[in-house]
Design a protein around this motif. Structure first.
Motif, PDB file in Angstrom:
ATOM      1  N   HIS A 221       0.863  -1.236   0.173  1.00  0.00           N
ATOM      2  CA  HIS A 221      -0.031  -0.008   0.020  1.00  0.00           C
ATOM      3  C   HIS A 221       0.756   1.362   0.078  1.00  0.00           C
ATOM      4  O   HIS A 221       0.509   2.265  -0.605  1.00  0.00           O
TER       5      HIS A 221
ATOM      6  N   PHE B 185       0.673   3.955  -3.107  1.00  0.00           N
ATOM      7  CA  PHE B 185      -0.210   5.017  -2.635  1.00  0.00           C
ATOM      8  C   PHE B 185      -0.598   6.339  -3.633  1.00  0.00           C
ATOM      9  O   PHE B 185      -1.860   6.678  -3.699  1.00  0.00           O
TER      10      PHE B 185
ATOM     11  N   ASP C 232      -3.167   5.186  -5.851  1.00  0.00           N
ATOM     12  CA  ASP C 232      -4.511   5.077  -5.020  1.00  0.00           C
ATOM     13  C   ASP C 232      -5.309   6.326  -5.056  1.00  0.00           C
ATOM     14  O   ASP C 232      -6.565   6.477  -5.084  1.00  0.00           O
TER      15      ASP C 232
ATOM     16  N   MET D 287      -3.629   4.771   5.905  1.00  0.00           N
ATOM     17  CA  MET D 287      -3.470   3.538   5.416  1.00  0.00           C
ATOM     18  C   MET D 287      -2.422   2.724   6.092  1.00  0.00           C
ATOM     19  O   MET D 287      -2.347   1.578   6.323  1.00  0.00           O
TER      20      MET D 287
ATOM     21  N   ALA E 233      -3.397  -0.877   7.255  1.00  0.00           N
ATOM     22  CA  ALA E 233      -2.756  -1.929   6.358  1.00  0.00           C
ATOM     23  C   ALA E 233      -2.059  -3.191   7.091  1.00  0.00           C
ATOM     24  O   ALA E 233      -2.395  -4.393   6.726  1.00  0.00           O
TER      25      ALA E 233
ATOM     26  N   ASP F  30      -9.858   3.079   6.024  1.00  0.00           N
ATOM     27  CA  ASP F  30     -10.150   3.316   4.461  1.00  0.00           C
ATOM     28  C   ASP F  30     -10.817   4.610   4.365  1.00  0.00           C
ATOM     29  O   ASP F  30     -10.513   5.371   3.406  1.00  0.00           O
TER      30      ASP F  30
END
Length: 267
Positions: free
Chosen positions: A12, A16, A19, A62, A66, A110
């Protein structure tokens, strides 16, 4: 659990910025005064107006979610995999059970992450976002998208794990190198991401509702959100952000699986 936690965090953090682009593209609707942008335009706009830091806003949330979520994810998967027969259906079932458990851990963070990723986000940071959501919307707001997340991630994970195991078998007869894990993971991530994009759009809409001009929904019903998106933006609105979603999940899965298998070998 340690291998899964490290793998999830590395995955993640590395992907990132992609995202962030996906979240921005999925949150924008036809009701916005600002027109929707493609991937290149979104990237250029963020770099020009917000600098490189704009791509990483929300990464702390995150990071907090995560690691624990992926530790749960992989531990449940490995436990189920050992208990069930070795076949694609069993692998898919193991993946589904793993994702239901891990989604309960990561969903609140999230939501915080996506709200911080939005352009002009009103929150100062993770703590401020958590505090204001609790005060203004209540604890239930953190799980407004949980049902959608599970419904999305169940088929995502089923396709992902089944494809990963099948690709891994097709790529090697004996030694499973890191390249094999990375290639199989990338193929699995890309396919699963493409299939489940509409549900990801619904999840983003639910998590960002009422913030930065995003529409607010009367309930967390997936059917209501889908109908609203289809009426407002057409079917194209349900696949918004599919390119960055695939660009995120293909390398992310490659990183995740290769890291997981590498770290697991030390324990």
């Amino acid at each position: 659990m340690i291998a899964g936690s490290i793998a999830g965090s590395v995955e993640h953090m590395a992907m990132f910025p992609v995202d962030t682009l996906k979240t921005r593209m999925q949150a924008i609707t036809s009701s916005f005064k600002t027109p929707s942008l493609n991937l290149r335009q979104s990237l250029g706009s963020i770099l020009k107006l917000e600098g490189l830091g704009g791509l990483y806003r929300g990464i702390a949330a995150m990071g907090l979610g995560a690691g624990p979520a992926h530790a749960v994810y992989f531990s449940v998967y490995e436990s189920c995999k050992k208990s069930l027969p070795s076949n694609p259906i069993a692998h898919a079932a193991s993946g589904v059970l793993a994702t239901v458990a891990s989604d309960a851990v990561i969903t609140p963070m999230d939501l915080v992450k996506q709200r911080l990723q939005l352009k002009g986000s009103p929150y100062k940071g993770v703590v401020d976002c958590v505090r204001r959501v609790l005060v203004e919307e209540g604890f239930g707001a953190f799980y407004a998208s949980y049902r959608t997340t599970v419904v999305m991630n169940a088929p995502f994970t089923a396709v992902h794990f089944a494809t990963y195991e099948a690709a891994k078998r097709g790529l090697t007869d004996s030694d499973e190198t890191l390249l094999v894990h990375a290639t199989a993971g990338a193929a699995a991530g890309a396919l699963a991401a493409a299939i489940t994009t509409p549900l990801d759009v619904v999840k983003t809409q639910l998590q960002c509702q009422g913030v930065c001009g995003c529409d607010r929904y009367s309930s967390s019903s997936m059917v209501e959100v889908v109908r609203t998106i289809k009426k407002r933006d057409g079917y194209g609105g349900l696949i918004r952000g599919w390119i960055p979603r695939m660009l995120f999940h293909a390398p992310a899965a490659a990183i995740c699986w290769s890291t997981y298998e590498a770290v697991k070998s030390f324990f």
